[in-house]
Enzyme design. Structure first.
Site, PDB file in Angstrom:
ATOM      1  CB  CYS A 221      26.502  27.610  -2.404  1.00 54.83           C
ATOM      2  SG  CYS A 221      25.569  28.526  -3.628  1.00 54.83           S
TER       3      CYS A 221
ATOM      4  CD  GLN B  21      23.394  35.952 -10.351  1.00 50.32           C
ATOM      5  OE1 GLN B  21      24.139  35.118  -9.851  1.00 50.32           O
ATOM      6  NE2 GLN B  21      23.535  36.358 -11.593  1.00 50.32           N
TER       7      GLN B  21
ATOM      8  CG  HIS C 230      26.125  31.581  -7.125  1.00 47.20           C
ATOM      9  ND1 HIS C 230      24.997  31.954  -6.417  1.00 47.20           N
ATOM     10  CD2 HIS C 230      26.099  32.302  -8.277  1.00 47.20           C
ATOM     11  CE1 HIS C 230      24.323  32.860  -7.114  1.00 47.20           C
ATOM     12  NE2 HIS C 230      24.979  33.080  -8.254  1.00 47.20           N
TER      13      HIS C 230
ATOM     14  CB  CYS D  30      24.474  31.667  -1.251  1.00 45.91           C
ATOM     15  SG  CYS D  30      23.297  30.307  -1.285  1.00 45.91           S
ATOM     16  CD  GLU D  31      17.321  33.610   0.402  1.00 47.15           C
ATOM     17  OE1 GLU D  31      16.306  32.932   0.208  1.00 47.15           O
ATOM     18  OE2 GLU D  31      17.303  34.850   0.510  1.00 47.15           O
ATOM     19  CG  HIS D  32      19.350  28.713  -0.568  1.00 49.37           C
ATOM     20  ND1 HIS D  32      19.378  29.146  -1.882  1.00 49.37           N
ATOM     21  CD2 HIS D  32      18.065  28.850  -0.167  1.00 49.37           C
ATOM     22  CE1 HIS D  32      18.157  29.497  -2.257  1.00 49.37           C
ATOM     23  NE2 HIS D  32      17.357  29.336  -1.234  1.00 49.37           N
ATOM     24  CG  HIS D  33      24.380  26.288   0.947  1.00 46.94           C
ATOM     25  ND1 HIS D  33      23.741  26.399  -0.281  1.00 46.94           N
ATOM     26  CD2 HIS D  33      24.113  25.034   1.395  1.00 46.94           C
ATOM     27  CE1 HIS D  33      23.119  25.263  -0.551  1.00 46.94           C
ATOM     28  NE2 HIS D  33      23.329  24.427   0.438  1.00 46.94           N
TER      29      HIS D  33
END
Length: 222
Positions: free
Chosen positions: A184, A154, A182, A113-116
């Site tokens: 996250c 995704q 996920h 996940c690019e956010h977390h």
């Protein structure tokens, strides 16, 4: 200096799993440094992260961790950022004139996940109908693996795989389904361990419901 409001917006963006681009955001100078140079910088930064968290970096179990993480980032889990790692995909003439659907199901993938920067773990299912070109089955797995090995959302991941298959096979008759868990979502935030995320992308003959149903019926038989 970032404001409190900006940081709150970062949290909202991450928790909603929003993306800003269908392409992976990359700097123009992303590959001016060698892998070894990048690994050294990451190693130093990760040492500082662990140190700031209060870990004893003289401990035999920990002192090699920054190096291992740097190597893992560049050589393994984020290797898909580098175009040089893109699999060489050969296609062949459909000399046996098979004109029905081909399905490759349950392709395992691991992404991040690019956010977390937490894992995304799931399965991809691919179907296509040849317009004259066919591809080796293992190459479908390699395409999924390549685009998965980068910080991802995704929705972007499935679009990149779908577009690559259309380009390689020279057809719109492609369908991709991805189902993923996920971390996250399951290990932080709402901490929901039972949910998973499904995405679908299709074109050509798969715009017709009957053909999509045939694809899903084949998946059920797996």
């Amino acid at each position: 200096m970032e404001t409190v409001i900006e940081k709150e917006l970062y949290d909202i963006l991450g928790d909603n799993h929003q993306m800003t681009s269908a392409e992976t955001p990359m700097r123009k100078d992303a590959f001016l440094k060698s892998d070894e140079e990048k690994m050294k910088v990451i190693e130093n930064h990760f040492y500082e992260i662990m140190h700031e968290m209060g870990m004893d970096m003289t401990d035999d179990s920990l002192k090699g961790t920054p190096h291992r993480v740097a190597k893992m980032f560049i050589k393994e889990i984020f290797s898909g950022l580098n175009p040089a790692a893109k699999p060489k995909v050969s296609v062949f003439e459909n000399s046996y004139h098979y004109d029905k659907m081909l399905v490759e199901a349950n392709i395992s993938f691991n992404s991040t996940c690019e956010h977390h920067f937490l894992p995304i773990i799931g399965k991809a299912h691919i179907g296509y109908i040849s317009s004259g070109k066919v591809i080796g089955l293992s190459k479908l797995n390699r395409i999924v693996d390549y685009y998965s090995r980068r910080p991802q959302v995704q929705e972007r991941l499935i679009m990149q795989i779908f577009n690559e298959l259309k380009s390689v096979l020279e057809t719109e008759n492609v369908i991709v389904v991805m189902e993923a868990k996920h971390l996250c979502v399951s290990s932080r935030g709402i901490k929901d361990e039972s949910s998973f995320t499904s995405t679908i992308q299709y074109g050509g003959v798969f715009n017709e419901k009957e053909n999509r149903n045939d694809f899903f019926n084949l998946l059920k038989s797996e």
